[in-house]
Enzyme design. Structure first.
Site, short mmCIF file in Angstrom:
data_model
loop_
_atom_site.label_atom_id
_atom_site.label_comp_id
_atom_site.label_asym_id
_atom_site.label_seq_id
_atom_site.Cartn_x
_atom_site.Cartn_y
_atom_site.Cartn_z
N HIS A 81 -1.46 -4.72 -0.60
CA HIS A 81 -0.60 -3.53 -0.64
C HIS A 81 -0.45 -2.93 0.76
CE1 HIS A 81 0.98 0.21 -2.59
NE2 HIS A 81 0.51 0.75 -1.47
N GLU A 82 -1.57 -2.68 1.42
CA GLU A 82 -1.52 -2.04 2.74
C GLU A 82 -0.85 -2.95 3.77
OE1 GLU A 82 -1.99 0.99 2.89
OE2 GLU A 82 -3.11 1.31 1.04
N HIS B 284 2.87 -2.50 3.74
CA HIS B 284 3.30 -1.40 4.61
C HIS B 284 3.30 -1.85 6.07
CE1 HIS B 284 3.59 1.73 1.67
NE2 HIS B 284 2.31 1.74 1.35
N HIS C 280 6.22 -4.03 6.96
CA HIS C 280 7.43 -3.21 7.01
C HIS C 280 7.53 -2.53 8.37
CE1 HIS C 280 10.12 -0.16 4.62
NE2 HIS C 280 10.82 -0.95 5.40
#
Length: 773
Positions: A557-558, A561, A564
C-alpha cells in the site's frame, strides 16, 4: 481511516507436485496446493534485487556509511545540527517575502503576469519544502532538540502560509491573470490546474469578503483547529470499566486468559472490572457464551461523557458557520468543491448505490450469524443479531495470503516489489549508501528509484523498524515534490537589504537533488519520500524480520503512494505525485494491494523466478466481510449527515442522528446509551470525505478486475496505467483518467450518474484497509 478487520481465506487443495519455496525466506514445507501449474515468464532477479534482500535482512553486513564524506539530513550540507533548521526556516521566510513582493508587483508588466502561476507555485514549494521536511523530523527524529527545532520551523512557516492564503493582494493579482483570456490561453493544462487550485484556496479563505468577515473567517478557522485537537484528544481516551460477575464468564472458549480471569475472580471474591479496549475486553467479546458480559463491555466501550459529545457538536456547528460565511450551505458543500465527488448530493448518490449493492450480501451474511446464534441458544426462530454478537459469532481472523506461503522476510518483499515495478514500468529499486549525517537513525535505508531509460528519478528513505518515541502504524511522507526548475527566473526575484546571506542559504537548500533527465526538456527537482513503518527489527538472535501478511499488504500500500510520487513528475509541485484530490489519492495504493491476490505476482518473491504459480480452488469467503463493508458505508453516511445543513441547528443531536441512521438504514440495531461518534476520529481529519476510501476501493477493484487481473505483469498494461494515470499526479481531471483507463466514456463528466455507477461496482477484494496514509 477507520479499519475493518480483514479475514483469512481457507484453501482446501490437494498436495502439490513440487514444494513452493522462496529463497531468501525462512523455509517451511507447503502442502495442499492444487497441482494445476502454469509457468509465467518473469524477468530474473537482478543483482540490485538480490542486494535488497541483504540490505533489509542483514543490515549489519550490508549497511554502510561513507567515512570520507559527511553531510546533513537528506544530503543537505547545512542540516548537520538542529540550529541549522531554525536558520533555514528564517532564510526561507526572508526569501518567501521577497518572492511575494515580486508577485504583488506583477501588474506592472505583462511579462510578470505571465509568470504569476509559476511564481505562486515556486512560493508554495519554497515553503512546503521546509514545512514537509519539518513534519517528517517531528514524527521520525529520535532527538528532542531536532524535534523542537522542527516545531519552530513548521509553526513559523505555516503561520506565514496562512497569511498568504488570506492575502487580498495576491488574490487580486491572480484574478487579473484568470480573467484575462489572452493570458489564460498561454497556460498549459498543468499550469491551469495549478492556477485553479490557488483560486479555490483563496475563495475558501473568504478572500473576497469584507475585512470584518475575513477576520471572522480566521477566528472560526482557529476555533476549528482548537476544537479538533480537543476532539482528537478524547477519541482514544480511556473509557470507564464495566463490572463483570465471575458467574457470567462460565463456559469461556478462551482457555488462556479466560482461565486467568476466573482464577482472579475466585481469589479476590469480587466482580471483575474490565476496561474497554483491554485484552480482557477483547477476549470477552470473542469468547463469552453469555450475552450479558458482552453487552456490558460493548456499552462501556461505546460510551461518552456529555462534555465529549458537546466538543464534537460544537466542532460541527463551527464548521457549518464557517461554510455559511463563505456562501456555502454546509461544510460538506464547501469541502467537496474540488473533489471528484463535487457535491454532497453526488456523494449520497454513490453511497446509496453502494448500499443497495452491498445490502443483500450483508443481509445474507447476517442470516449466517443468526443461524449460529439460533444453534447456540436452541431457539425455534432466528434471533436478532445485536452489536455485541458480531465478534462472538464471527471472530475476527488475521489476514492471510491467497495460498499458503513460507514466512516472507522484509528483504524478500522489497525484492518482489522491485521486480513487480520492473515488469510494469521498467523501474527498479536500488540500494544506495547514505553518507554520514544523511539519515536520522541507523535503521534508515536509502533507495534509489531507477528508470531503465531515465536513470535515477527519485529517492525513498525507508524507516521501517519500531523504536521508542516513533509513531506506530505506517505512513508515506512526501519530503520534496517534483517540479521543473530551469525556468524559475530567480534573478528577477530581487533582494532584501541585509538578507543576502539568507537568500543564498535558501537557494542552496533548494538546489539539492535537481537533475536533467534524458528525454525531458529542462531541469527537474526530483521527488524524495520517506516510508515510516513499525516492523520488528532484525537481530542476530531472531534473524531477519518476518512480516505478517497484513504487514506485507501495508508495505505494498505505502509503496503504491511512493511510486505515485516518483512517476507523477510534473512541472508544478502543487499537482505532482500524491498532491491530488482526497477521493483519488488512495487509488494507486489500494490497487497495489490487489496485486497480492495474483499467484503470478507472488512468484516474484522467489529469488530465482523459477517457482511455478498454481491455480487454486475452494476459496472460502468470510461471511462477515460484507457486514463490515456495509458498516463502513453507514459511517460514511454519518459523516455526510454531520456535515450537512441540518448540523447547523442548535438542537442538532449527533447521538439521535447516529441512532436514526442505524435503525433506518443499518443492519444491526442501535444500542441505546451508546455514542460511538466521539471515537470516530476521522470526523476531524476526513470531515465530509470519509466516503473517499470506499470510493477508491470500488475504483481500484474495477481497475484490477478489468485491466490487470488476467496478466498482472504485462508491460504494455503497466505503461498504459503509468501513461494515463500515474504520470499526471493531480494535474488532470481524475474522472478523465479513470474513464480512459477503463474505456468507460460514461464516467468522463464525473456527475451524479458517474458516482452512482461507481457505487454499483462490487468492491471485489478485502483490500484497502483504512488506517493507512
Amino acid at each position: 481511516m477507520l479499519s475493518t478487520a480483514r479475514r483469512a481465506a481457507t484453501i482446501l487443495a490437494s498436495p502439490a507436485k513440487r514444494i513452493f519455496r522462496f529463497r531468501g525466506c525462512q523455509r517451511l514445507p507447503l502442502s495442499r496446493l492444487l497441482a494445476t501449474q502454469a509457468k509465467f515468464a518473469t524477468i530474473p532477479a537482478s543483482p540490485e534485487d538480490v542486494a535488497l534482500v541483504s540490505l533489509f535482512d542483514h543490515p549489519s553486513q550490508s549497511f554502510k556509511r561513507s567515512p570520507l564524506y559527511t553531510t546533513g539530513l537528506f544530503g543537505h550540507p547545512s542540516l548537520t545540527h538542529p540550529d541549522a533548521l531554525v536558520t533555514l526556516a528564517e532564510a526561507t521566510l526572508a526569501r518567501a517575502q521577497i518572492l511575494t513582493d515580486r508577485i504583488l508587483r506583477a501588474r506592472e508588466s505583462r511579462d510578470e503576469l505571465l509568470k504569476v502561476v509559476k511564481n505562486l507555485d515556486r512560493l508554495s514549494d519554497m515553503l512546503c519544502g521546509v514545512i514537509d521536511l519539518s513534519e517528517l523530523i517531528r514524527n521520525a527524529h529520535p532527538d528532542q532538540t531536532w524535534i523542537r527545532a522542527a516545531d519552530y520551523a513548521y509553526e513559523s512557516l505555516c503561520e506565514f502560509m496562512n497569511v498568504l492564503n488570506t492575502h487580498v493582494g495576491l488574490y487580486e493579482v491572480l484574478k487579473v491573470v484568470m480573467t484575462d483570456p489572452t493570458i489564460v490561453s498561454t497556460l498549459g493544462p498543468e499550469a491551469y490546474k495549478t492556477a485553479l487550485i490557488f483560486w479555490l484556496d483563496f475563495e475558501k479563505s473568504a478572500i473576497d469578503l469584507p475585512e470584518g468577515q475575513r477576520k471572522k473567517f480566521v477566528s472560526l478557522s482557529s476555533d476549528i483547529l482548537v476544537l479538533g485537537r480537543e476532539f482528537l484528544s478524547q477519541v482514544n481516551s480511556t473509557r470507564p470499566p464495566t463490572s463483570i460477575k465471575p458467574s457470567e464468564l462460565t463456559g469461556l472458549k478462551d482457555t488462556g486468559m479466560g482461565v486467568r480471569l476466573k482464577l482472579q475472580a475466585q481469589f479476590t471474591q469480587r466482580d471483575l472490572l474490565v476496561y474497554p479496549g483491554s485484552l480482557q475486553a477483547q477476549m470477552i467479546m470473542r469468547s463469552a457464551p453469555s450475552e450479558e458480559p458482552r453487552r456490558r463491555v460493548y456499552i462501556a466501550a461505546n460510551s461518552s461523557t456529555p462534555e465529549q459529545v458537546e466538543i464534537l457538536e460544537k466542532l460541527l456547528r463551527t464548521r457549518g458557520e464557517l461554510a455559511n460565511l463563505v456562501g456555502k450551505e454546509s461544510y460538506a458543500a464547501m469541502t467537496l468543491d474540488d473533489k471528484m465527488a463535487k457535491s454532497p448530493a453526488n456523494v449520497l448518490s454513490f453511497l446509496d448505490a453502494l448500499m443497495d449493492h452491498t445490502r443483500p450480501h450483508a443481509q445474507k451474511a447476517l442470516q449466517t450469524l443468526q443461524a449460529r446464534k439460533q444453534a447456540h441458544h436452541g431457539t425455534s426462530t432466528l434471533p436478532t443479531i445485536q452489536a455485541w454478537d458480531r465478534d462472538f459469532y464471527c471472530p475476527p481472523e488475521p489476514p492471510a495470503p491467497p495460498i499458503p506461503l513460507p514466512p516472507l522476510t522484509l528483504g524478500t518483499v522489497f525484492m518482489g516489489l522491485s521486480r513487480l515495478f520492473q515488469h510494469l514500468y521498467g523501474i527498479s529499486l536500488r540500494p544506495a549508501d547514505a553518507s554520514s549525517g544523511e539519515v536520522w537513525h541507523p535503521d534508515v535505508h536509502k533507495l534509489e528509484v531507477v528508470d531503465e531509460e531515465k536513470g535515477v528519478i527519485g529517492w525513498i528513505y525507508a524507516d521501517l523498524f519500531a523504536r521508542r518515541g516513533k509513531p506506530s502504524g505506517a505512513a508515506h511522507y512526501t519530503v520534496r515534490c517534483s517540479r521543473r526548475t530551469d525556468d524559475d527566473d530567480e534573478a528577477s526575484d530581487g533582494d532584501m537589504e541585509g538578507q543576502e546571506h539568507r537568500i543564498v542559504e535558501s537557494q542552496h537548500f533548494e538546489a539539492i537533488k535537481r537533475h536533467r533527465l534524458p528525454g525531458h526538456d529542462g531541469v527537474y527537482q526530483l521527488p524524495l519520500v520517506v516510508l515510516l513503518c513499525w516492523f520488528m527489527r532484525p537481530s542476530i538472535t531472531r534473524g531477519p524480520t518476518v512480516l505478517e501478511w497484513h504487514e506485507v499488504t501495508t508495505l505494498f500500500h505505502e509503496m503504491g503512494h511512493a511510486m505515485h510520487s516518483m512517476i507523477g513528475r510534473t512541472e508544478y509541485q502543487n499537482v505532482s505525485g500524491t498532491r491530488c484530490a482526497t477521493d483519488f489519492v488512495e487509488l494507486p495504493s489500494i490497487l497495489m494491494e490487489h496485486f497480492l491476490n495474483s499467484l503470478t505476482v507472488l512468484s516474484l518473491f522467489d529469488i530465482e523466478g523459477t517457482t511455478a504459480a498454481r491455480q487454486i480452488g475452494n476459496h472460502h469467503a468470510d461471511p462477515c466481510h460484507s457486514i463490515d463493508t456495509y458498516s463502513q458505508i453507514l459511517l460514511a453516511a454519518v459523516d455526510q449527515a454531520y456535515h450537512s445543513p441540518a448540523a447547523h441547528a442548535p438542537n442538532f443531536d449527533t447521538t439521535d442522528e447516529l441512532a436514526n441512521l442505524h435503525n433506518t438504514r443499518g443492519l444491526i440495531p442501535y444500542v441505546p446509551g451508546t455514542s460511538f461518534q466521539t471515537q470516530f476520529g476521522h470526523l476531524f481529519g476526513y470531515g465530509a470525505t470519509y466516503y473517499s476510501y470506499l470510493f477508491d476501493r470500488a475504483i481500484a477493484s474495477r481497475v484490477w478486475q478489468n485491466v490487470f487481473s488476467e496478466d498482472p505483469l504485462n508491460r504494455e498494461i503497466g505503461e498504459k496505467y503509468k501513461r494515463e494515470v500515474l504520470r499526471y499526479g493531480g494535474g488532470k481531471d481524475p474522472w478523465k483518467m479513470v474513464s480512459k483507463l477503463l474505456s468507460a466514456p460514461e464516467l468522463e463528466n464525473g456527475d451524479a450518474e458517474a458516482m452512482r455507477e461507481v457505487g454499483r461496482w462490487k468492491i471485489q477484494d478485502e483490500v484497502g484497509l483504512p488506517g493507512r496514509h
